[in-house]
Design a protein around this motif. Sequence first.
Motif: not given
Length: 559
Positions: A196-197, A199, A217, A320-321, A323-324, A372, A374
């Motif tokens: 989930n890193l 996105g 992110v 979720e966002d 946390n990222r 991360t 995205t």
Amino acid sequence: MAAMMQPQIILLKEGTDTSQGKPQLVSNINACTAVADVVRTTLGPRGMDKLIHDDKGNVTISNDGATIMKLLDIIHPAAKILVDIAKSQDSEVGDGTTTVVLLAAEFLKEAKPFIEDGVHSQNLIRSYRTACSLAIEKIKELATSIEGKSLDEKKCLLGKCAATTLSSKLIGGEKEFFASMVVDAVMAIGNDDRLNLIGIKKVPGGNMRDSFLVNGVAFKKTFSYAGFEQQPKKFVDPKILLLNIELELKSEKENAEIRLSDPTQYQSIVDAEWNIIYDKLDKCVQSGAKVVLSRLAIGDLATQYFADRDIFCAGRVAEEDLNRVAAATGGTVQTSVNNIIDEVLGSCEHFEEKQVGGERFNIFSGCPSGRTATIVLRGGADQFIEEAERSLHDAIMIVRRASKNSTVVPGGGAIDMEISKYLRQHSRTIAGKSQLFINAYAKALEVIPRQLCDNAGFDATDVLNKLRQKHAMPSVLIGEGASYGVDINTGGIADSFANFVWEPAVVKINAINAATEAACLILSVDETVKNPKSESAQGEAAMGAMGRGRGRGRGMRRR
Ligand code: ADP
Ligand code: MG
């Protein structure tokens, strides 16, 4: 008289449905073949897609074996095993889900004539298992390692694997574009196992090519109040404060009962309410943060307050966002504004609110903890973007797998043909019936190149004959006969390795393993017992509920 008294042996409840023996095996095999026929046409770059819609009106268009199998809602007990192996292939390696179903069904199909002729299935199972381990050894032997290459080279090689995966998908037309994006994303998160890193954000509209990768992110602008527009939308090296509290003017009378004896005291209560929120806001400002994010609402007062002090804020950020953002910027989410020390603030090189199509996005890039990425996906219809997301998921998994295991094999049916040849050769060294069974297994492996041809409208027999001849040439080195597979562009054969149709070895190994396991499992079942108890118990319960319901309903109306 005595003979008539002999007790009858009753083993199973009345109504138990059993079928056993050869007919049962054959019927299970037929069910599996029928399931495989559904996904058969989706294999390969020229494969077709399936449109599945359920009774709720959800429409899914997909080329992904696992997705289709999941949505088919299969009820046949034996055929369900195929759904399971497709799912497990999806979670284990991410790609090769159609392949695994086709292989399992083909192993069974090849076994069917033997079963019908009365061969005991245990003999078949034993030979299949032997063939499977031989095949896997051979794949390992043939696989080419990409270990020890420079970063650029490795990136290029991984890109080829991603492109092969994507070539069979809806976004296949732009496979190079997306492949390099996927490789960059995977490289960005390094060895971290948390998927989930990476996105994937879907923004309908625009062109596929407008999709882009953020090294950090990105999330959609949240709901905002007046005053938001006055906030700065761009920062270099900002400190970021992450909160899990509400920044809103609360009327405290909700929380406590207050009795006033003098009306003039009322103002002090109102003031106190304002002081509470101003105190909170002050603390946020004093922390030195330039960007304030909260899981919960940030009200209009706070928005204006931050705007006056050149601070950007966003409330109601999805967990979720948030946390990222925390993982990327090195900050920690706070549940109180007291004692905000520097260590809990995150930071990034660049923050910006940017317009993407009809949406605005908050983008944090150049994050210190890096790990991360995205992908912001653009495209027309919803179903299209959904399928694009699934395809990217496959590609991401493949690149991660390949970068860990770092061995690749030629695709396009090349490796399947080579193993098939190897097993045929091997079978000739075996005396006894096992020779036939291993031969059958070898023949089943040819289903992959055959189906690739069928789906592209080529003459499968012709292509397969050419492939057999090429692979039979005495050479063991990759780059010679062994790496020849179907040429999807011309309808002939081509060196898959040279054409960069590459797949991670683990995809094939896992597929062959799982397919053999499933085939053996189905072959070992010779009896299905359908227990009437649970079914009728359910039925009775349902009937009872209906009866009661109706009875009461009538009674009430009459009264
Ligand atoms: P799966 O769900 O099993 O991954 P796909 O529809 O993705 O099914 O098809 C994968 C098959 O297509 C693999 O056998 C792969 O080698 C083959 N393939 C992919 N790209 C090409 C290509 N450019 N030329 C020939 N074969 C290809
Ligand atoms: Mg695939």
